[in-house]
Design a protein around this motif. Structure first.
Motif, mmCIF file in Angstrom:
data_model
loop_
_atom_site.group_PDB
_atom_site.id
_atom_site.type_symbol
_atom_site.label_atom_id
_atom_site.label_comp_id
_atom_site.label_asym_id
_atom_site.label_seq_id
_atom_site.Cartn_x
_atom_site.Cartn_y
_atom_site.Cartn_z
ATOM 1 N N ARG A 53 46.025 44.763 21.568
ATOM 2 C CA ARG A 53 46.665 44.733 20.255
ATOM 3 C C ARG A 53 47.801 43.715 20.184
ATOM 4 O O ARG A 53 48.113 43.227 19.113
ATOM 5 N N THR A 54 48.408 43.404 21.334
ATOM 6 C CA THR A 54 49.518 42.450 21.339
ATOM 7 C C THR A 54 49.403 41.472 22.505
ATOM 8 O O THR A 54 48.787 41.772 23.522
ATOM 9 N N LEU A 55 50.028 40.333 22.311
ATOM 10 C CA LEU A 55 50.139 39.314 23.349
ATOM 11 C C LEU A 55 51.618 39.261 23.717
ATOM 12 O O LEU A 55 52.475 39.112 22.843
ATOM 13 N N LEU B 112 47.968 40.765 17.689
ATOM 14 C CA LEU B 112 46.651 40.135 17.678
ATOM 15 C C LEU B 112 45.878 40.558 16.434
ATOM 16 O O LEU B 112 45.909 41.718 16.039
ATOM 17 N N ALA B 113 45.203 39.611 15.832
ATOM 18 C CA ALA B 113 44.319 39.879 14.703
ATOM 19 C C ALA B 113 42.917 39.504 15.161
ATOM 20 O O ALA B 113 42.639 39.466 16.357
ATOM 21 N N SER B 114 42.035 39.217 14.243
ATOM 22 C CA SER B 114 40.674 38.837 14.631
ATOM 23 C C SER B 114 40.494 37.328 14.638
ATOM 24 O O SER B 114 39.374 36.842 14.738
ATOM 25 N N PHE C 75 40.632 33.694 22.123
ATOM 26 C CA PHE C 75 39.821 34.059 20.959
ATOM 27 C C PHE C 75 39.070 35.363 21.201
ATOM 28 O O PHE C 75 38.689 35.666 22.322
ATOM 29 N N PRO C 76 38.858 36.134 20.121
ATOM 30 C CA PRO C 76 38.116 37.388 20.252
ATOM 31 C C PRO C 76 36.616 37.135 20.138
ATOM 32 O O PRO C 76 36.173 36.253 19.423
ATOM 33 N N ILE D 125 51.511 34.888 30.129
ATOM 34 C CA ILE D 125 51.253 35.814 29.025
ATOM 35 C C ILE D 125 50.281 36.882 29.491
ATOM 36 O O ILE D 125 49.528 36.675 30.442
ATOM 37 N N GLU D 126 50.311 38.039 28.823
ATOM 38 C CA GLU D 126 49.391 39.138 29.107
ATOM 39 C C GLU D 126 48.973 39.791 27.815
ATOM 40 O O GLU D 126 49.736 39.810 26.843
ATOM 41 N N LEU D 127 47.763 40.343 27.821
ATOM 42 C CA LEU D 127 47.309 41.166 26.704
ATOM 43 C C LEU D 127 47.707 42.605 26.972
ATOM 44 O O LEU D 127 47.597 43.087 28.095
ATOM 45 N N ARG D 128 48.178 43.273 25.938
ATOM 46 C CA ARG D 128 48.563 44.682 26.072
ATOM 47 C C ARG D 128 47.960 45.478 24.935
ATOM 48 O O ARG D 128 47.668 44.931 23.875
ATOM 49 N N SER D 129 47.813 46.770 25.156
ATOM 50 C CA SER D 129 47.247 47.625 24.100
ATOM 51 C C SER D 129 48.317 48.092 23.144
ATOM 52 O O SER D 129 49.480 47.986 23.360
#
Length: 161
Positions: free
Chosen positions: A68-70, A84-86, A114-115, A157-161
């Motif tokens: 959901r977030t970067l 994060l969006a689509s 990118f998703p 950077i990391e992706l997080r929920s």
């Protein structure tokens, strides 16, 4: 004298024969390794084409947690977050980038996040210093799991929920 030269010639012939057999065995083992690697995909998870043709082959595991977030964990922008969006996210020093990196080691258009389906992928856009996913330099677009560090220059950077 002729016995010595005949003995030398025989030893050379056997040595050459041994080298040829070593070459043949190494070629056969390399081919065997390639064939085994190619068959692993058939034994493991189905390819996307097979999954579309035969939905029963797809393992119905619980849905994975989506990012959901970067979050910027290291570098000049440490602590910055981006929802994060689509849509894809352009990373780099250029002002048109979604996340403008204040990093001398980042290119103007360095990487793209990118998703695709329920997963996020990262790809290097031909940067000078490279993009690293979990310490390995990217050579193609790869999926990014939650909490796995992506390094661009001094920025992580990391992706997080």
């Amino acid at each position: 004298m002729s016995d010595l030269s005949e003995l030398t010639l025989t030893v050379l012939r056997y040595g050459f024969l041994i080298l040829i057999w070593i070459l043949v065995i190494s070629v056969v083992s390399a081919l065997r390794r390639d064939l085994v690697v190619g068959s692993k995909n058939r034994l493991g998870t189905p390819s996307a084409r097979q999954a579309r043709k035969h939905p029963e082959l797809v393992d119905e595991t619980p849905a994975r947690v989506t990012a959901r977030t970067l979050v910027v964990t290291e570098g000049p922008l440490k602590g910055a977050t981006l929802d994060l969006a689509s849509s894809p996210i352009l990373l780099g020093r250029a002002q048109e980038a979604t996340l403008v990196l204040e990093d001398d080691y980042a290119s103007g258009r360095h990487a793209r996040l990118f998703p695709q389906g329920s997963r996020w992928f990262i790809e290097d856009l031909g940067s000078t210093n490279g993009t690293f996913l979990a310490g390995s330099q990217l050579t193609r677009a790869l999926p990014v799991d939650l909490g796995v560090p992506v390094r661009i220059g001094k920025t992580v950077i990391e992706l997080r929920s």
